[in-house]
Motif scaffolding. Structure first.
Motif, PDB file in Angstrom:
ATOM      1  N   ARG A   1      10.154 -20.096  -0.014  1.00 40.48           N
ATOM      2  CA  ARG A   1       9.012 -19.811  -0.805  1.00 40.48           C
ATOM      3  C   ARG A   1       8.900 -18.998  -2.155  1.00 40.48           C
ATOM      4  NH1 ARG A   1       3.819 -21.179   1.896  1.00 40.48           N
ATOM      5  NH2 ARG A   1       4.729 -19.659   3.938  1.00 40.48           N
ATOM      6  N   PHE A   2       8.722 -17.854  -1.836  1.00 42.57           N
ATOM      7  CA  PHE A   2       8.037 -16.991  -3.108  1.00 42.57           C
ATOM      8  C   PHE A   2      10.053 -16.949  -3.839  1.00 42.57           C
ATOM      9  CE2 PHE A   2       6.074 -14.099   0.440  1.00 42.57           C
ATOM     10  CZ  PHE A   2       4.962 -14.909   0.101  1.00 42.57           C
TER      11      PHE A   2
ATOM     12  N   SER B   1       7.157  -5.405  -8.417  1.00 43.07           N
ATOM     13  CA  SER B   1       7.888  -6.221  -8.028  1.00 43.07           C
ATOM     14  C   SER B   1       9.071  -5.423  -6.696  1.00 43.07           C
ATOM     15  CB  SER B   1       8.911  -6.652  -8.512  1.00 43.07           C
ATOM     16  OG  SER B   1       8.304  -7.774  -9.098  1.00 43.07           O
TER      17      SER B   1
ATOM     18  N   GLY C   1      -0.504 -19.064   1.348  1.00 39.69           N
ATOM     19  CA  GLY C   1       0.169 -18.449   2.100  1.00 39.69           C
ATOM     20  C   GLY C   1       0.308 -19.142   3.651  1.00 39.69           C
TER      21      GLY C   1
ATOM     22  N   GLN D   1       3.815 -10.241  -1.665  1.00 38.14           N
ATOM     23  CA  GLN D   1       4.289 -10.824  -1.624  1.00 38.14           C
ATOM     24  C   GLN D   1       4.961 -10.761   0.001  1.00 38.14           C
ATOM     25  OE1 GLN D   1       6.400 -13.080  -4.993  1.00 38.14           O
ATOM     26  NE2 GLN D   1       5.882 -14.557  -4.755  1.00 38.14           N
ATOM     27  N   TRP D   2       5.764  -9.134  -0.552  1.00 36.92           N
ATOM     28  CA  TRP D   2       6.554  -9.131   0.247  1.00 36.92           C
ATOM     29  C   TRP D   2       5.407  -8.318   2.388  1.00 36.92           C
ATOM     30  CZ3 TRP D   2      10.371  -8.156   3.485  1.00 36.92           C
ATOM     31  CH2 TRP D   2      10.422  -7.531   4.059  1.00 36.92           C
TER      32      TRP D   2
ATOM     33  N   ALA E   1       4.809 -11.589   3.628  1.00 36.04           N
ATOM     34  CA  ALA E   1       5.854 -12.308   4.667  1.00 36.04           C
ATOM     35  C   ALA E   1       6.374 -11.144   5.454  1.00 36.04           C
ATOM     36  CB  ALA E   1       7.166 -12.299   3.434  1.00 36.04           C
TER      37      ALA E   1
ATOM     38  N   TYR F   1       9.530 -17.713   4.267  1.00 31.91           N
ATOM     39  CA  TYR F   1       8.767 -17.279   3.814  1.00 31.91           C
ATOM     40  C   TYR F   1       8.928 -16.612   1.718  1.00 31.91           C
ATOM     41  CZ  TYR F   1       4.073 -17.196   5.934  1.00 31.91           C
ATOM     42  OH  TYR F   1       2.671 -17.176   6.899  1.00 31.91           O
TER      43      TYR F   1
ATOM     44  N   ILE G   1      10.635 -10.082  -5.251  1.00 27.32           N
ATOM     45  CA  ILE G   1       9.529 -10.796  -5.009  1.00 27.32           C
ATOM     46  C   ILE G   1       8.611  -9.798  -5.092  1.00 27.32           C
ATOM     47  CG2 ILE G   1      10.307 -12.274  -3.102  1.00 27.32           C
ATOM     48  CD1 ILE G   1       9.508 -10.396  -0.696  1.00 27.32           C
ATOM     49  N   THR G   2       7.384 -10.264  -4.967  1.00 29.24           N
ATOM     50  CA  THR G   2       5.901  -8.853  -5.239  1.00 29.24           C
ATOM     51  C   THR G   2       5.990  -7.919  -4.591  1.00 29.24           C
ATOM     52  OG1 THR G   2       4.182 -10.583  -5.398  1.00 29.24           O
ATOM     53  CG2 THR G   2       4.908 -10.134  -7.168  1.00 29.24           C
TER      54      THR G   2
END
Length: 160
Positions: free
Chosen positions: A46-47, A10, A133, A25-26, A29, A43, A21-22
């Motif tokens: 949403r995360f 994370s 996504g 995810q980063w 994004a 983004y 965020i993970t």
């Protein structure tokens, strides 16, 4: 950043905020945002927020609305101000330290938040959020009253 081992993979967005965020995810994004701070924020919202959090909130709680006529249902609360502040600060910081990124204004940031709430409420994106996504809907507009035009032609009584 290794002091939070139980958040495996994370990324803590800002040191003073418990918002994570993970790494995956980063990456998603950043890669999908095309150096636009608004997209990046979209983004991250949403995360960081669940669909339900968005759906049942009153957004940023900026508009004070009078009691609505007999509306039942759970009290809408503003989005978690800690997360909101964290995301705002983060976007500013990111765009400041990456000058080639577009830095959104305060109004634009607010609009991204309220759009996210609106989309969650319409239920269009429930469930799809989690997958790939690409599920952010930009709002579709339907061509309006075409059939009225057709009906009108039929009823002018010119048949014999």
């Amino acid at each position: 950043n290794g002091n939070i081992s139980f958040f495996q993979g994370s990324k803590q967005l800002l040191n003073n905020y418990p918002v994570y965020i993970t790494s995956k995810q980063w990456d998603e994004a950043v890669n999908s945002s095309k150096k636009d701070g608004r997209r990046l924020l979209r983004y991250l919202i949403r995360f960081v927020f669940t669909t339900d959090e968005l759906k049942y909130s009153c957004g940023l709680g900026k508009r004070k609305r009078s009691v609505q006529s007999g509306e039942t249902g759970p009290e809408r609360r503003p989005l978690d101000p800690v997360k909101v502040t964290c995301l705002r600060e983060f976007i500013r910081m990111h765009c400041t330290s990456n000058p080639d990124w577009w830095m959104p204004s305060e109004e634009q940031i607010n609009k991204v938040f309220s759009d996210a709430v609106g989309h969650a409420r319409q239920g269009r994106a429930v469930g799809t959020f989690l997958h790939n996504g690409n599920s952010y809907y930009e709002g579709t507009d339907h061509p309006g009253s075409q059939d009225e035009v057709f009906n009108r032609g039929m009823q002018d009584g010119s048949g014999d």
